[in-house]
Design an enzyme around this catalytic site. Structure first.
Site, PDB file in Angstrom:
ATOM      1  CD  GLU A 210      -8.258   7.882   7.178  1.00 12.33           C
ATOM      2  OE1 GLU A 210      -8.966   6.935   7.542  1.00 12.33           O
ATOM      3  OE2 GLU A 210      -7.010   7.875   7.246  1.00 12.33           O
TER       4      GLU A 210
ATOM      5  CB  SER B 120      -4.700   2.985   9.869  1.00 15.63           C
ATOM      6  OG  SER B 120      -4.988   3.817   8.772  1.00 15.63           O
TER       7      SER B 120
ATOM      8  NE  ARG C 233      -0.613   3.810  13.043  1.00 16.67           N
ATOM      9  CZ  ARG C 233      -0.891   4.324  11.846  1.00 16.67           C
ATOM     10  NH1 ARG C 233      -1.403   3.563  10.898  1.00 16.67           N
ATOM     11  NH2 ARG C 233      -0.634   5.605  11.594  1.00 16.67           N
TER      12      ARG C 233
END
Length: 441
Positions: A322, A27, A31
């Site tokens: 998640e 993640s 980004r």
């Protein structure tokens, strides 16, 4: 076909005892890569994850004009050049099954002057894209949908600009629909105010992660509740400057290894666990303690020891969805029923994870009821079976966790773990069968 390949999950014949180092956060890597491509100057990422998802992100950014190269183990990124006056040749981007590519990059594509077509794996074509499309159109960007409305494939007709201003979005299905705009909002022609108008807002830590990365990149970004109690984000236009960034280890990917300690009554230490983090995986410390594990910090690592007792849990996982497949695998092995709720949004992930978990855990022998927003799991007498992964990396690792105790559990396509953890099988086997220590100096 890859989906026909079966991997027999190894049964643990002794308590595990290992120090695990997981690669960089998927993640955060995604980004930082996208911010670097939209930045005003080159950037360097150290510890960036190399996996299928990040390779897809790299390919997408390169097709838009960024230059990415690995030097001395670090990822160097030269930003996308300013748009040309004349439209560029059409570009096609394949998103695979990477939500960060299919949801984040279309907004960046609006800053490209030319047509950018997005497609993906078959399973990606069923994942919702409506809020991405709606936000683009709110800013005056033309989008052509080539198949089912609100799904890939689609084409963004970039003009080299984003309008900005006050925008609304329903992100009930995924926090990615917030992050996708925030990540490029500083490049808009006006400051951005983004208001969430959906009924629920899942995975808020992932949005907090986006805001924090923006701030570290010199962007003025804030989050508050408006007068009506709605989540609102504000981003001021300005330059994005990353410099050099160290990517944190992926704490969600540490989960299956920590779970192995719980299942086998062993001890796992995950190195370089950050003191403070926006990663949802940090919640494992609390969740595993509630399920009967001993959890502590030691010399920069987080350690988990299984106590021989594995309790069921009643948990609202709306902020950390998640983690649900790994926790659900533990619930199937627990001594009491469990109820995991607040995760209706998992129906729109790589697969419908709620249906997948209910189906596969029931096949193994745990009576599992699919709820509107979660699953209820009643442990039973478990037995080996073919455990379908549904091309979902977290379903595959959930099967591996159950297989530590249940013989002859065969996971379909364990290779799907390469999405975020390139050498999962090698790491798993090393954990179970560590090399003996030597007396070499």
């Amino acid at each position: 076909m890859a989906s026909e390949v079966l991997w027999t999950a190894p049964v643990a014949d002794r308590p595990v005892d290992a120090l695990v180092r997981v690669p960089g956060s998927k993640s955060l890597t995604a980004r930082w890569m996208l911010l670097a491509a939209a930045a005003a100057e080159p950037a360097v990422l150290r510890g960036a994850l190399v996996s299928r998802d990040t390779r897809l992100m790299r390919d997408a950014l390169e097709r838009l004009g960024a230059v990415l190269a690995v030097e001395d183990g670090a990822l160097h990124i030269t930003p996308i050049p300013a748009p040309t006056e004349e439209p560029a040749e059409p570009v096609e981007i394949h998103t695979g099954l990477a939500g960060t590519v299919m949801r984040f990059v279309p907004m960046l594509a609006a800053l490209h002057h030319g047509d950018v077509r997005f497609t993906g794996d078959d399973a990606a074509l069923a994942r919702p894209m409506d809020p991405v499309i709606d936000l683009l159109r709110q800013q005056g960007v033309e989008v052509t949908e080539h198949g089912e409305p609100g799904r890939l494939p689609l084409t963004v007709h970039g003009t080299g600009r984003l309008g900005g201003g006050r925008l609304q979005v329903d992100a009930s299905a995924s926090s990615q629909f917030i992050s996708n705009l925030l990540l490029v909002a500083a490049r808009a022609e006006e400051d951005v105010e983004l208001v969430h108008v959906g009924a629920v807002l899942p995975s808020l830590p992932h949005i907090e992660m986006t805001v924090e990365t923006l701030r570290q990149a010199g962007v003025d970004a804030s989050h508050q509740l408006d007068a009506e109690g709605r989540h609102t984000w504000r981003v001021r236009r300005g330059e994005i400057r990353l410099g050099e960034v160290a990517v944190e280890p992926d704490l969600s990917n540490a989960g299956p290894f920590l779970a192995a300690a719980m299942v086998t009554g062993g001890t796992i230490a995950v190195d370089d666990w950050p003191e403070t983090t926006t990663q949802p995986g940090d919640a494992y410390r609390d969740l595993l303690a509630r399920m009967g594990g001993e959890v502590w910090r030691e010399d920069g690592a987080v350690c988990v020891r299984g106590t021989g007792t594995l309790h069921g849990i009643d948990a609202d996982m709306s902020a950390v969805g998640e983690l649900a497949p790994t926790v659900a695998a533990l619930c199937a092995l627990a001594d009491s029923p469990s109820r995991l709720t607040g995760i209706a949004h998992l129906r729109g992930h790589e697969t419908d994870r709620l249906k997948a978990l209910a189906t596969e855990l029931t096949k193994v022998g745990a009576r599992t009821e699919e709820l509107e927003d979660g699953v209820e799991i009643h442990p039973g007498e478990l037995s080996g079976t073919v455990f379908e992964s549904y091309e979902d990396h977290r379903m595959a690792t959930a099967g591996a966790v159950i297989g530590l105790r249940v013989p002859d559990l065969r996971v379909v396509d364990i290779g799907t773990t390469q999405k975020t953890l390139p050498d999962f099988v090698g790491m798993w086997l090393s954990m179970l069968h560590p090399e003996p220590a030597t007396d070499d100096a």
